[in-house]
Write a protein that holds these residues in place. Structure first.
Motif, PDB file in Angstrom:
ATOM      1  N   LEU A 117      -4.900 -11.700  39.293  1.00  0.00           N
ATOM      2  CA  LEU A 117      -4.228 -12.538  39.876  1.00  0.00           C
ATOM      3  C   LEU A 117      -4.663 -13.211  40.984  1.00  0.00           C
ATOM      4  CD1 LEU A 117      -3.815  -8.392  40.829  1.00  0.00           C
ATOM      5  CD2 LEU A 117      -1.761  -9.787  39.720  1.00  0.00           C
ATOM      6  N   GLN A 118      -6.153 -13.280  41.239  1.00  0.00           N
ATOM      7  CA  GLN A 118      -6.294 -15.184  41.778  1.00  0.00           C
ATOM      8  C   GLN A 118      -6.373 -16.074  40.718  1.00  0.00           C
ATOM      9  OE1 GLN A 118      -9.929 -13.521  44.155  1.00  0.00           O
ATOM     10  NE2 GLN A 118      -9.264 -11.998  44.505  1.00  0.00           N
ATOM     11  N   GLY A 119      -5.604 -16.074  40.010  1.00  0.00           N
ATOM     12  CA  GLY A 119      -5.960 -17.344  38.914  1.00  0.00           C
ATOM     13  C   GLY A 119      -6.986 -17.178  38.040  1.00  0.00           C
ATOM     14  N   ALA A 120      -7.530 -15.908  38.054  1.00  0.00           N
ATOM     15  CA  ALA A 120      -8.948 -16.559  37.581  1.00  0.00           C
ATOM     16  C   ALA A 120     -10.476 -17.619  37.543  1.00  0.00           C
ATOM     17  CB  ALA A 120      -8.644 -16.270  35.467  1.00  0.00           C
ATOM     18  N   PRO A 121     -10.068 -17.584  39.164  1.00  0.00           N
ATOM     19  CA  PRO A 121     -11.057 -19.352  39.610  1.00  0.00           C
ATOM     20  C   PRO A 121     -12.611 -18.877  39.029  1.00  0.00           C
ATOM     21  CG  PRO A 121     -10.754 -18.036  41.253  1.00  0.00           C
ATOM     22  CD  PRO A 121     -10.074 -17.658  40.564  1.00  0.00           C
ATOM     23  N   ARG A 122     -12.864 -18.208  38.429  1.00  0.00           N
ATOM     24  CA  ARG A 122     -14.271 -17.628  38.175  1.00  0.00           C
ATOM     25  C   ARG A 122     -14.809 -17.431  36.804  1.00  0.00           C
ATOM     26  NH1 ARG A 122     -14.494 -16.390  43.291  1.00  0.00           N
ATOM     27  NH2 ARG A 122     -12.090 -15.286  42.953  1.00  0.00           N
ATOM     28  N   ILE A 123     -13.248 -16.977  36.468  1.00  0.00           N
ATOM     29  CA  ILE A 123     -13.724 -16.498  34.527  1.00  0.00           C
ATOM     30  C   ILE A 123     -12.859 -17.394  33.648  1.00  0.00           C
ATOM     31  CG2 ILE A 123     -15.155 -14.687  35.300  1.00  0.00           C
ATOM     32  CD1 ILE A 123     -11.818 -13.293  34.296  1.00  0.00           C
ATOM     33  N   GLU A 124     -12.381 -18.803  34.035  1.00  0.00           N
ATOM     34  CA  GLU A 124     -11.150 -19.234  33.541  1.00  0.00           C
ATOM     35  C   GLU A 124     -11.704 -19.746  32.470  1.00  0.00           C
ATOM     36  OE1 GLU A 124      -8.783 -22.975  34.191  1.00  0.00           O
ATOM     37  OE2 GLU A 124      -9.741 -22.636  35.666  1.00  0.00           O
ATOM     38  N   GLY A 125     -12.960 -20.518  32.101  1.00  0.00           N
ATOM     39  CA  GLY A 125     -14.155 -20.970  31.506  1.00  0.00           C
ATOM     40  C   GLY A 125     -13.999 -19.913  30.383  1.00  0.00           C
ATOM     41  N   PHE A 126     -14.091 -18.496  30.048  1.00  0.00           N
ATOM     42  CA  PHE A 126     -14.798 -17.836  29.402  1.00  0.00           C
ATOM     43  C   PHE A 126     -13.552 -17.488  28.872  1.00  0.00           C
ATOM     44  CE2 PHE A 126     -13.412 -13.065  30.178  1.00  0.00           C
ATOM     45  CZ  PHE A 126     -13.709 -12.764  28.494  1.00  0.00           C
ATOM     46  N   ILE A 127     -11.570 -17.212  29.768  1.00  0.00           N
ATOM     47  CA  ILE A 127     -11.262 -17.346  29.121  1.00  0.00           C
ATOM     48  C   ILE A 127      -9.870 -17.840  27.943  1.00  0.00           C
ATOM     49  CG2 ILE A 127      -8.452 -16.623  30.256  1.00  0.00           C
ATOM     50  CD1 ILE A 127      -8.900 -15.685  32.671  1.00  0.00           C
ATOM     51  N   ARG A 128     -10.156 -19.430  28.964  1.00  0.00           N
ATOM     52  CA  ARG A 128     -10.141 -20.222  27.976  1.00  0.00           C
ATOM     53  C   ARG A 128     -10.419 -20.519  26.580  1.00  0.00           C
ATOM     54  NH1 ARG A 128      -6.225 -23.482  30.406  1.00  0.00           N
ATOM     55  NH2 ARG A 128      -6.037 -23.474  32.108  1.00  0.00           N
ATOM     56  N   THR A 129     -11.924 -20.117  26.295  1.00  0.00           N
ATOM     57  CA  THR A 129     -12.733 -20.344  25.164  1.00  0.00           C
ATOM     58  C   THR A 129     -13.002 -19.041  24.455  1.00  0.00           C
ATOM     59  OG1 THR A 129     -14.705 -20.008  26.535  1.00  0.00           O
ATOM     60  CG2 THR A 129     -13.920 -22.423  26.040  1.00  0.00           C
ATOM     61  N   GLU A 130     -13.795 -17.684  24.877  1.00  0.00           N
ATOM     62  CA  GLU A 130     -14.290 -16.736  24.350  1.00  0.00           C
ATOM     63  C   GLU A 130     -13.481 -15.803  23.990  1.00  0.00           C
ATOM     64  OE1 GLU A 130     -18.375 -14.713  25.452  1.00  0.00           O
ATOM     65  OE2 GLU A 130     -18.138 -16.343  26.606  1.00  0.00           O
ATOM     66  N   LEU A 131     -12.170 -15.981  24.907  1.00  0.00           N
ATOM     67  CA  LEU A 131     -10.970 -14.699  25.247  1.00  0.00           C
ATOM     68  C   LEU A 131     -10.659 -15.456  24.273  1.00  0.00           C
ATOM     69  CD1 LEU A 131     -10.031 -11.827  26.601  1.00  0.00           C
ATOM     70  CD2 LEU A 131      -9.417 -13.184  28.212  1.00  0.00           C
ATOM     71  N   ARG A 132      -9.799 -16.307  24.468  1.00  0.00           N
ATOM     72  CA  ARG A 132      -8.769 -17.153  23.061  1.00  0.00           C
ATOM     73  C   ARG A 132      -9.240 -16.796  21.840  1.00  0.00           C
ATOM     74  NH1 ARG A 132      -6.248 -22.993  25.063  1.00  0.00           N
ATOM     75  NH2 ARG A 132      -4.336 -23.239  24.155  1.00  0.00           N
ATOM     76  N   ALA A 133     -10.230 -17.729  21.680  1.00  0.00           N
ATOM     77  CA  ALA A 133     -10.785 -17.660  20.553  1.00  0.00           C
ATOM     78  C   ALA A 133     -10.657 -16.168  19.837  1.00  0.00           C
ATOM     79  CB  ALA A 133     -12.037 -18.300  20.315  1.00  0.00           C
ATOM     80  N   LEU A 134     -10.669 -15.215  20.716  1.00  0.00           N
ATOM     81  CA  LEU A 134     -11.183 -13.949  20.358  1.00  0.00           C
ATOM     82  C   LEU A 134     -10.077 -13.171  19.559  1.00  0.00           C
ATOM     83  CD1 LEU A 134     -12.658 -11.152  19.200  1.00  0.00           C
ATOM     84  CD2 LEU A 134     -12.151 -10.169  21.349  1.00  0.00           C
ATOM     85  N   VAL A 135      -9.074 -13.888  20.517  1.00  0.00           N
ATOM     86  CA  VAL A 135      -7.063 -13.098  20.486  1.00  0.00           C
ATOM     87  C   VAL A 135      -6.704 -13.671  18.801  1.00  0.00           C
ATOM     88  CG1 VAL A 135      -4.925 -13.270  21.538  1.00  0.00           C
ATOM     89  CG2 VAL A 135      -7.005 -12.571  23.114  1.00  0.00           C
ATOM     90  N   ALA A 136      -6.905 -15.485  19.117  1.00  0.00           N
ATOM     91  CA  ALA A 136      -6.548 -15.930  17.724  1.00  0.00           C
ATOM     92  C   ALA A 136      -6.720 -15.174  17.142  1.00  0.00           C
ATOM     93  CB  ALA A 136      -7.035 -17.466  18.460  1.00  0.00           C
ATOM     94  N   GLU A 137      -8.376 -14.997  16.901  1.00  0.00           N
ATOM     95  CA  GLU A 137      -8.896 -14.383  15.331  1.00  0.00           C
ATOM     96  C   GLU A 137      -8.196 -12.803  14.889  1.00  0.00           C
ATOM     97  OE1 GLU A 137     -12.851 -12.031  14.729  1.00  0.00           O
ATOM     98  OE2 GLU A 137     -13.414 -13.481  15.898  1.00  0.00           O
ATOM     99  N   LYS A 138      -8.382 -12.252  15.929  1.00  0.00           N
ATOM    100  CA  LYS A 138      -7.204 -11.171  15.999  1.00  0.00           C
ATOM    101  C   LYS A 138      -5.638 -11.176  15.192  1.00  0.00           C
ATOM    102  CE  LYS A 138     -11.062  -9.025  16.456  1.00  0.00           C
ATOM    103  NZ  LYS A 138     -12.401  -8.399  15.296  1.00  0.00           N
ATOM    104  N   ALA A 139      -5.061 -12.008  16.026  1.00  0.00           N
ATOM    105  CA  ALA A 139      -3.647 -12.097  16.043  1.00  0.00           C
ATOM    106  C   ALA A 139      -3.633 -13.124  15.011  1.00  0.00           C
ATOM    107  CB  ALA A 139      -3.074 -13.120  16.771  1.00  0.00           C
ATOM    108  N   ALA A 140      -4.568 -13.199  14.215  1.00  0.00           N
ATOM    109  CA  ALA A 140      -4.354 -14.050  12.524  1.00  0.00           C
ATOM    110  C   ALA A 140      -4.149 -12.830  11.274  1.00  0.00           C
ATOM    111  CB  ALA A 140      -5.608 -14.620  12.099  1.00  0.00           C
ATOM    112  N   VAL A 141      -5.543 -11.809  12.257  1.00  0.00           N
ATOM    113  CA  VAL A 141      -5.729 -10.463  11.231  1.00  0.00           C
ATOM    114  C   VAL A 141      -4.576 -10.384  11.317  1.00  0.00           C
ATOM    115  CG1 VAL A 141      -7.138  -8.339  11.159  1.00  0.00           C
ATOM    116  CG2 VAL A 141      -7.995 -10.655  11.699  1.00  0.00           C
ATOM    117  N   ILE A 142      -3.835  -8.864  12.355  1.00  0.00           N
ATOM    118  CA  ILE A 142      -2.492  -8.941  12.340  1.00  0.00           C
ATOM    119  C   ILE A 142      -1.568  -9.614  11.974  1.00  0.00           C
ATOM    120  CG2 ILE A 142      -1.280  -7.976  14.088  1.00  0.00           C
ATOM    121  CD1 ILE A 142      -3.215  -7.782  15.843  1.00  0.00           C
ATOM    122  N   ARG A 143      -1.488 -10.816  11.924  1.00  0.00           N
ATOM    123  CA  ARG A 143      -0.193 -11.748  11.680  1.00  0.00           C
ATOM    124  C   ARG A 143      -0.175 -11.478   9.888  1.00  0.00           C
ATOM    125  NH1 ARG A 143      -0.943 -16.120  13.544  1.00  0.00           N
ATOM    126  NH2 ARG A 143       0.000 -16.641  15.280  1.00  0.00           N
TER     127      ARG A 143
END
Length: 205
Positions: A117-143
């Motif tokens: 809610l604060q804009g993820a200032p302390r975990i932005e790097g995590f979201i843009r790298t690890e989380l984004r990559a994992l979501v993309a990987e699992k989204a490809a599986v579901i697709r």
């Protein structure tokens, strides 16, 4: 205290550090990073503020430590989706794991939600790298499952976002649910069965 270069912690030091992190989780989950203070955390831990500052340099260091411990476990339920499994069973198992995390770790969920809610200032790097990559990987599986006709043709990312929203809601807005359902009710009562039915119908071919 710089734990990277310091001698191994004593039993009392390990206990105090655990007390501080447990207290900080309680305070941050209630007030968010901006609303929390070192005085509140020290009081919740039953320690003096100077004692707290022996273990952590500032509020940011405590918050960073909590988030660091949380993030890996936060990804575990999504990582567990097996591309070789039965599609509907894998997705419903993910829903169950997420609702169980909300039940077992509500403060951790609210800590994460407050950071977002604060804009993820302390975990932005995590979201843009690890989380984004994992979501993309699992989204490809579901697709792939959808394209093979094994589940309904759903947008995989919106499916994942919906699972997050509908499961974490039970932790993040637990107070509202208790007020609506009654002070002695369990907000999670029937939630798993309801969500399983909801997503089963959504995924049905």
């Amino acid at each position: 205290m710089n734990t990277a270069s310091a001698a191994p912690l004593t039993r009392i030091q390990r206990r105090n550090r655990k007390l501080i992190l447990e207290a900080a989780l309680e305070v941050f989950s209630q007030h968010g990073f901006r609303g929390a203070t070192l005085d509140q955390i020290a009081a919740e831990a039953g320690l003096s503020k100077p004692n707290l500052l022996y273990y952590f340099d500032n509020k940011e260091a405590i918050h960073r430590s909590l988030l660091g411990d949380l993030l890996d476990s936060w990804l575990a339920p999504l990582r567990a989706i097996d591309p070789d499994g039965e599609p509907r069973a894998e997705i419903l198992a993910y829903v169950r794991r997420k609702i169980q995390m909300s039940r077992d770790f509500p403060r951790e969920s609210r800590l994460f939600a407050n950071e977002i809610l604060q804009g993820a200032p302390r975990i932005e790097g995590f979201i843009r790298t690890e989380l984004r990559a994992l979501v993309a990987e699992k989204a490809a599986v579901i697709r792939g499952w959808a394209q093979a006709g094994r589940i309904a043709d759903v947008d995989p990312m919106h499916l994942i976002f919906s699972i997050w929203a509908l499961t974490q809601n039970y932790a993040d807005f637990e107070a509202q649910m208790r007020m609506v359902r009654g002070p002695h009710s369990d907000p999670f009562d029937g939630a798993e069965d309801y969500l399983e039915t909801l997503f089963s119908r959504l995924l049905a071919v």
